[in-house]
Design a protein around this motif. Structure first.
Motif, mmCIF file in Angstrom:
data_model
loop_
_atom_site.group_PDB
_atom_site.id
_atom_site.type_symbol
_atom_site.label_atom_id
_atom_site.label_comp_id
_atom_site.label_asym_id
_atom_site.label_seq_id
_atom_site.Cartn_x
_atom_site.Cartn_y
_atom_site.Cartn_z
ATOM 1 N N CYS A 8 -28.561 17.803 -8.539
ATOM 2 C CA CYS A 8 -29.321 17.501 -7.321
ATOM 3 C C CYS A 8 -29.438 18.783 -6.490
ATOM 4 C CB CYS A 8 -28.605 16.410 -6.547
ATOM 5 S SG CYS A 8 -29.303 16.140 -4.917
ATOM 6 N N CYS A 11 -27.396 18.002 -2.779
ATOM 7 C CA CYS A 11 -25.947 17.908 -2.635
ATOM 8 C C CYS A 11 -25.220 18.731 -3.703
ATOM 9 C CB CYS A 11 -25.498 16.451 -2.654
ATOM 10 S SG CYS A 11 -25.798 15.592 -4.190
ATOM 11 N N TYR A 15 -25.673 14.914 -12.037
ATOM 12 C CA TYR A 15 -25.806 13.510 -12.394
ATOM 13 C C TYR A 15 -26.331 13.385 -13.804
ATOM 14 C CZ TYR A 15 -25.247 12.286 -7.500
ATOM 15 O OH TYR A 15 -24.754 12.122 -6.247
ATOM 16 N N CYS A 37 -31.046 13.405 -6.186
ATOM 17 C CA CYS A 37 -30.391 12.163 -6.567
ATOM 18 C C CYS A 37 -30.827 11.012 -5.649
ATOM 19 C CB CYS A 37 -28.877 12.331 -6.556
ATOM 20 S SG CYS A 37 -28.164 12.480 -4.908
ATOM 21 N N CYS A 40 -29.588 11.228 -1.961
ATOM 22 C CA CYS A 40 -30.279 12.207 -1.120
ATOM 23 C C CYS A 40 -31.732 11.796 -0.902
ATOM 24 C CB CYS A 40 -30.200 13.591 -1.741
ATOM 25 S SG CYS A 40 -28.523 14.251 -1.763
HETATM 26 ZN ZN LIG Z 1 -27.890 14.539 -3.996
#
Ligand SMILES: [Zn+2]
Length: 58
Positions: A8, A11, A15, A37, A40
């Motif tokens: 991501c 952040c 993932y 993600c 976010c």
């Molecule tokens: Zn994120």
């Protein structure tokens, strides 16, 4: 089901994006594709909606 690791951009967490995720085709084609993600994504959407709301008259 195939999975792809995507980080991501907001952040910085990595993932696993499964085949049925909407971003999977994009991520599998370009390794430098931008991924945000769900968490976010939601946050950004929420904040932009808040900004768009007209201010309530006092
Ligand atoms: Zn994120």
């Amino acid at each position: 089901m195939n999975k792809i690791a995507a980080r991501c951009i907001m952040c910085g967490k990595t993932y696993e994006v499964a085949e049925d995720h909407k971003d999977y085709p994009k991520l599998s084609q370009a390794k430098d594709a931008v991924f945000v993600c769900d968490r976010c994504n939601y946050k950004v959407r929420y904040e932009s909606e808040e900004k768009q709301k007209p201010k309530k008259p006092m």
